[in-house]
Enzyme design. Structure first.
Site, PDB file in Angstrom:
ATOM      1  N   SER A   1       0.877  -1.286   0.163  1.00 32.01           N
ATOM      2  CA  SER A   1      -0.134   0.020   0.037  1.00 32.01           C
ATOM      3  C   SER A   1       0.872   1.347  -0.455  1.00 32.01           C
ATOM      4  O   SER A   1       2.431   1.160   0.769  1.00 32.01           O
ATOM      5  CB  SER A   1      -1.110  -0.455   1.250  1.00 32.01           C
TER       6      SER A   1
HETATM    7  N1  SAH Z   1      -1.014  -5.126   4.384  1.00 27.71           N
HETATM    8  C1  SAH Z   1      -0.339  -4.366   2.595  1.00 27.71           C
HETATM    9  C2  SAH Z   1      -1.342  -5.003   1.895  1.00 27.71           C
HETATM   10  C3  SAH Z   1      -1.461  -5.629   1.064  1.00 27.71           C
HETATM   11  S1  SAH Z   1      -2.703  -5.932  -0.422  1.00 27.71           S
HETATM   12  C4  SAH Z   1       0.600  -3.899   2.970  1.00 27.71           C
HETATM   13  O1  SAH Z   1       1.083  -3.103   4.293  1.00 27.71           O
HETATM   14  O2  SAH Z   1       0.961  -3.476   1.878  1.00 27.71           O
HETATM   15  C5  SAH Z   1      -3.869  -6.662   0.078  1.00 27.71           C
HETATM   16  C6  SAH Z   1      -3.772  -8.608  -0.001  1.00 27.71           C
HETATM   17  O3  SAH Z   1      -4.577  -9.042   0.940  1.00 27.71           O
HETATM   18  C7  SAH Z   1      -2.806  -8.954  -0.888  1.00 27.71           C
HETATM   19  O4  SAH Z   1      -2.062  -9.178  -0.408  1.00 27.71           O
HETATM   20  C8  SAH Z   1      -4.124 -10.056  -0.666  1.00 27.71           C
HETATM   21  O5  SAH Z   1      -4.065 -11.672  -0.814  1.00 27.71           O
HETATM   22  C9  SAH Z   1      -5.336 -10.108   0.681  1.00 27.71           C
HETATM   23  N2  SAH Z   1      -5.877 -10.629   0.199  1.00 27.71           N
HETATM   24  C10 SAH Z   1      -6.819 -10.946  -0.294  1.00 27.71           C
HETATM   25  N3  SAH Z   1      -8.636 -11.299  -0.039  1.00 27.71           N
HETATM   26  C11 SAH Z   1      -7.791 -12.053   1.293  1.00 27.71           C
HETATM   27  C12 SAH Z   1      -8.790 -12.510   1.893  1.00 27.71           C
HETATM   28  N4  SAH Z   1     -10.163 -12.658   1.655  1.00 27.71           N
HETATM   29  N5  SAH Z   1      -8.053 -12.673   3.252  1.00 27.71           N
HETATM   30  C13 SAH Z   1      -6.795 -12.563   3.623  1.00 27.71           C
HETATM   31  N6  SAH Z   1      -6.254 -12.099   3.054  1.00 27.71           N
HETATM   32  C14 SAH Z   1      -6.362 -11.310   1.427  1.00 27.71           C
END
Ligand code: SAH
Length: 236
Positions: free
Chosen positions: A87
């Protein structure tokens, strides 16, 4: 409180503590500018100083792919593989601020990804539980966070929209992927009066970063704060 910068052996002994310290300082300035520009949405023109100091201490370059390290302190999201992203730092700062974390809190995060947001939470809370859907990302994040010295994080692979019932209730819940509706299983795992911060909306359409307060009677009401763009929440 943990100090990942000094626990990373490659940074020990460097005159600045860390060669990226100057870039991190610049990034904090850019986040502060962006907060001022969006003050109408946020209802404030400064974020919690504890959140800013966490962002100032965490080595974001450790969380991006090797080839993107030179971009690690830009205020923008970056691809991390598997169609996912790390992010934007401004968004991480805003979401963490909105959670209103207290030092004794247990926080649930859905969407570990590379683990950057997880590390920010771990600096501010007593414990962090984080769930990632993609097993390879979960495995890499676990190795990275252990290497950086975090001991107050528990990770799990699976569908985070179901939450982590054995560790509930939580003092705060953060969802870092966009749900079309508020996942009700998560609301049930949030303490009364405490906050869940999540993007609501469809992928590639307008989404709203929103706050849901625990213990609501009747239909769950999400308060929209800021337009955002997140990858979609998978599964249920
Ligand atoms: N928190 C991260 C951003 C991650 S992007 C940061 O610090 O940059 C969003 C993430 O959510 C992705 O890795 C994706 O695989 C995960 N994701 C999507 N749906 C999900 C679900 N139902 N349960 C757990 N993770 C999920």
């Amino acid at each position: 409180m943990l100090l990942p910068v000094t626990t990373d052996p490659r940074h020990r002994g460097h005159p600045d503590g860390c060669p990226y310290q100057e870039q991190r300082r610049r990034l904090l300035g850019e986040i502060e500018d962006e907060v001022r520009k969006t003050r109408e949405y946020l209802g404030t023109d400064t974020l919690d100083p504890r959140v800013m100091s966490a962002l100032g201490s965490i080595p974001r370059h450790e969380f991006v792919p090797e080839g993107s390290r030179h971009l690690a302190y830009e205020n923008s999201p970056l691809p991390i593989g598997h169609g996912q992203t790390i992010s934007q730092p401004y968004i991480v700062a805003v979401m963490t601020h909105l959670l209103e974390i207290r030092p004794d809190d247990a926080i649930l995060e859905i969407g570990t990804g590379c683990g950057y947001q997880t590390a920010v939470l771990a600096e501010l809370a007593r414990s962090v539980y984080s769930i990632e859907y993609v097993p390879e990302l979960a495995r890499d994040a676990a190795a990275r966070l252990a290497r950086l010295g975090y001991r107050n994080i528990e990770l799990r692979t699976g569908d985070g929209s179901l939450g982590w019932p054995e560790a509930a209730p939580f003092d705060g819940i953060i969802v870092t992927a966009a749900a079309q509706r508020v996942p009700l299983a998560l609301v049930a795992q949030l303490k009364a009066g405490r906050r869940m911060v999540l993007p609501i909306g469809r992928a590639r359409e307008e989404q709203e970063l929103s706050i849901v307060v625990g213990g609501q009677r009747g239909p769950v009401v999400a308060r929209p704060i800021l337009p955002v763009a997140f990858v979609p929440l998978k599964g249920g």
